[in-house]
Design an enzyme around this catalytic site. Structure first.
Site, PDB file in Angstrom:
ATOM      1  N   HIS A  71      10.118   3.953 -13.824  1.00 48.72           N
ATOM      2  CA  HIS A  71       9.098   4.994 -13.832  1.00 48.72           C
ATOM      3  C   HIS A  71       8.467   5.161 -12.455  1.00 48.72           C
ATOM      4  CE1 HIS A  71       9.393   4.829 -18.209  1.00 48.72           C
ATOM      5  NE2 HIS A  71       9.399   3.517 -18.071  1.00 48.72           N
ATOM      6  N   LYS A  74      -0.608  -9.968  17.742  1.00 47.19           N
ATOM      7  CA  LYS A  74      -1.766 -10.856  17.883  1.00 47.19           C
ATOM      8  C   LYS A  74      -2.476 -10.607  19.210  1.00 47.19           C
ATOM      9  CE  LYS A  74       0.086 -14.629  15.037  1.00 47.19           C
ATOM     10  NZ  LYS A  74       0.581 -16.021  15.051  1.00 47.19           N
ATOM     11  N   GLU A 112      11.144 -10.503   9.420  1.00 43.42           N
ATOM     12  CA  GLU A 112      10.689 -11.240  10.598  1.00 43.42           C
ATOM     13  C   GLU A 112      11.851 -11.933  11.289  1.00 43.42           C
ATOM     14  OE1 GLU A 112       7.431 -14.700  11.268  1.00 43.42           O
ATOM     15  OE2 GLU A 112       6.695 -12.834  10.387  1.00 43.42           O
TER      16      GLU A 112
END
Length: 532
Positions: free
Chosen positions: A354, A458, A325
């Site tokens: 793994h 937003k 950000e």
């Protein structure tokens, strides 16, 4: 042979050690050339001056005319004026007093049952930081704190899953709602869902709730009108991703029994080290230098964070927000297009042995690794799992084996080592990365302290919700008739058939009165009907 005659490997010249914190930063496998270090020295000098100006109160975010003051949160005496410093100290004292009253069972004298659980409602920086603290440091039963739970999304099933174990102890659950504006939809939705559950159990949320918000916000008004237990304020000069040492992090941490003073102390000690205007002696600058070297200042390599400690599992998620950000920007400070950023992902070791280490070693060379090493395996005696070997020995072996395997294929890595995961060291790690982000941003000429992309998301979400309201209005106006996508789009005033289809598909899955029929591969066959 005397020590001076030993031909020491480059490892030792690239090893920074902070003796007070016992924290080591190893860049020996980061492939930082002396030529690059010399080339960037003048830019680092400018970055150091820039950081000093920010700490002195310079405007950091011209878009909003705001300072950036998260450094003052752990050193109030450095705030640019006495009023700010006093406000920081008052908040810390108020948090400590409130937490002590809760844990000492003096907060509700009319009740004989103490609070047992803490539910934190927030999103982004209002959740990630506290989650990291509790995951890394919180052991409520042993430390006398509250068992802590988080609602950090607007997923209904996720809300149900978090709330299910709290239902038997709802009356002894303290709720913290964190939102600077008070209007963040995810946080508001979580609060309303929890309030509904409280009401169904004949409980009032306000009598068990705390607000952490901005002065005069919607949430501040609700908490005042409903007489919530407490309100703590976030200042506009504290951003969400750097709010851990404000009330945002201090309240949940203190209620979980975490030593917030030690956490702030560790951060303040690291801040002192990262203020040093010397590239060779400043660990945050060394870290930013390694990031720059990995991607030539343009960010084409991802940052893969590999903490070899279960308690640091969330550290990579925390860094995702802090780094991405802050550094993910389309333009630089001069308005020129740059598309900057460093992608961050990670998991814990040795789980990664793994998972995706195979690609890291032999696949695309589009990353640099950051290993987080914790020297102590556990408090107390360790179990021998085979001759002269413990589980901690295996964990260390996997870390250094993976580090070496990557190096053999020319892959870059950074290693940070601490003796233990405690409040002091975790505070120091957070401060180290906060300063590294600020320094790196200045090196590449971007603003680390605004986030226009977040605001764009937003706005787009708001537009989609507005479309949904228009679609429902169109369906209600059809008096039960089945409508085509074209008809719904026209009535809703939208020319985006894809968005209309996605909206009605969502409504069909979640509203029993909305029925979608037809084959999406033949859009003309689709019909939508309101059945009730």
């Amino acid at each position: 042979m005397s020590e001076r005659s030993v031909d020491w490997p480059p490892y030792f010249s690239e090893l920074y050690i902070h003796r007070k914190l016992e924290l080591a930063l190893d860049l020996s496998l980061a492939q930082v050339s002396p030529a690059l270090e010399a080339e960037l020295a003048p830019r680092f000098a400018a970055a150091f001056a820039h950081m000093q100006a920010l700490e002195s109160g310079a405007i950091a975010n011209p878009d909003e005319g705001r300072m950036v003051g998260h450094y003052w949160l752990r050193a109030p005496e450095l705030a640019p004026n006495g009023e700010l410093g006093e406000s920081i100290r008052n908040t810390r004292e108020a948090v400590a007093t409130f937490a002590r009253d809760v844990l000492d069972q003096t907060i509700r004298p009319e009740r004989h049952d103490r609070f047992t659980d803490l539910l934190c409602i927030g999103i982004g920086g209002s959740a990630l930081g506290p989650q990291l603290l509790v995951e890394a440091l919180g052991d409520a039963i042993e430390m006398g704190g509250l068992r802590t739970h988080f609602l950090d999304n607007t997923d209904p099933e996720g809300i149900d899953r978090v709330m299910a174990p709290l239902l038997p102890c709802l009356g002894t659950t303290l709720v913290v709602v964190t939102s600077k504006s008070g209007g963040t939809p995810e946080t508001r939705n979580g609060m309303l869902e929890v309030a509904h559950i409280f009401e169904s159990y004949n409980l009032a949320l306000g009598s068990q709730a705390i607000a952490i918000t901005g002065r005069g916000s919607k949430l501040d008004s609700i908490a005042r009108e409903e007489n919530w237990l407490a309100r703590f304020y976030m200042e506009d000069w504290v951003g969400g991703r750097t709010s851990l040492f404000s009330a945002v992090g201090l309240v949940p941490a203190a209620l979980a029994g975490i030593d917030t003073d030690a956490m702030a102390q560790g951060a303040a000690i690291m801040d002192e080290a990262t203020r040093i205007a010397d590239l060779a002696e400043n660990p945050a600058a060394r870290l930013a230098l390694a990031w720059y070297a990995a991607g030539d200042g343009a960010g084409p390599r991802d940052m893969v964070v590999l903490p070899y400690k279960d308690s640091l599992l969330l550290f990579s998620r925390y860094l995702q927000q802090l780094v991405m950000e802050s550094l993910g920007k389309a333009t630089d400070l001069d308005g020129k297009p740059v598309s900057q950023g460093i992608a961050v992902y990670g998991n814990k070791g040795s789980t990664d042995q793994h998972a995706y280490v195979q690609q890291l070693r032999e696949g695309l060379d589009n990353f640099f690794a950051t290993f987080l090493e914790v020297l102590r395996g556990r408090d107390g005696d360790s179990v021998t799992v085979e001759h002269d070997t413990t589980s901690a020995d295996y964990l260390s072996g996997f870390l250094h084996g993976t580090r070496q395997a990557l190096a053999e294929n020319g892959r870059r890595s950074i290693t940070i080592t601490v003796p233990v995961v405690d409040a002091r060291r975790l505070g120091a790690l957070i401060a180290l990365y906060e300063r590294a982000v600020g320094l790196y941003a200045h090196l590449v000429n971007i603003n680390a302290y605004h986030q226009p992309g977040v605001e764009a998301g937003k706005r787009a979400a708001g537009e989609r919700l507005h479309l949904q309201h228009s679609v429902l209005a169109a369906l209600r106006g059809a008096d039960g008739a089945a409508l085509s996508l074209d008809a719904i789009a026209a009535a809703a005033g939208s020319d985006d058939l894809i968005a209309v289809f996605q909206t009605v598909r969502h409504l069909d899955a979640n509203r029993p009165e909305v029925r979608l029929s037809g084959d999406p591969r033949e859009p003309a066959s689709l019909r939508v009907q309101l059945t009730a």
